[in-house]
Design an enzyme around this catalytic site. Structure first.
Site: not given
Length: 216
Positions: A12-13
């Site tokens: 994830c970012g």
């Protein structure tokens, strides 16, 4: 070839944007966030989402989320619907817990006693089962299988010593950090502020403009 096939997957970012200067801003906040998410695409190709706000006293939140790559999820048409905004947060997902489904796309938005909050989270909770039981014992239901929703609901839960009319979001975030002993990064948007949160092991500053960095 997708980045995941190359073994590039980093769970994830998250990306936040706050316009400087006088509001309403001329800055195209949704496009800025989209470009930020494209730069973070290597961290997750499963889904993407953006929530924006005008930052008013009673803010209007606008949201768009979808499955797939950032450029597939966001078109010029739906980015226009996110405009008229002064701040926002975005997320690209690589699932470590929870199903690969639209219901688990982030950011999450929930209504609290003190207005809406939007949350984008990167990381995995090692004590998710215990936190889930704690929330359910207090009558809080969950609508997804993502451990990130647990974080959102923990932030929305009013601590016993907090007065109804004086929310202390930084205290709530610090309480959350004590409850979640793991590596993570987190963005919480409420009214005209974005709180940037990292686990106690992080060593990079996160304070930019009206963005407030929180750490233990």
């Amino acid at each position: 070839m997708e980045l995941e096939e190359l073994g590039i997957r980093e769970e994830c970012g998250v990306f936040g944007c706050i316009a400087s200067g006088t509001w309403p801003t001329q800055l195209d906040v949704p496009h800025v966030i989209t470009l930020g998410l494209v730069g973070l695409q290597h961290r997750g190709q499963e889904s993407a989402g953006i929530v924006t706000s005008d930052g008013d006293a009673v803010p209007t939140y606008r949201m768009h989320k979808g499955m797939g790559l950032v450029n597939h999820v966001f078109s010029e048409e739906n980015l226009k619907k996110l405009n008229m905004s002064n701040l926002g947060i975005g997320h690209t997902r690589y699932s470590t817990s929870g199903n690969s489904a639209l219901e688990n796309c982030q950011p999450f938005v929930v209504e609290t006693l003190h207005g809406r909050i939007a949350v984008a989270h990167n990381g995995e909770l090692v004590n998710a089962a215990r936190l889930k039981r704690k929330l359910m014992r207090h009558g809080i239901g969950l609508s997804t299988s993502s451990d990130s929703e647990l974080i959102t609901q923990l932030l929305a839960f009013t601590p016993p010593l907090e007065e109804d009319h004086t929310p202390d979001w930084i205290a709530r975030i610090r309480n959350l950090m004590n409850e979640t002993p793991t590596s993570y990064s987190l963005l919480v948007m409420h009214n005209d502020v974005i709180y940037a949160v990292r686990d106690p092991y992080g060593n990079r500053p996160l304070c930019i403009g009206r963005l407030i960095s929180v750490k233990l």
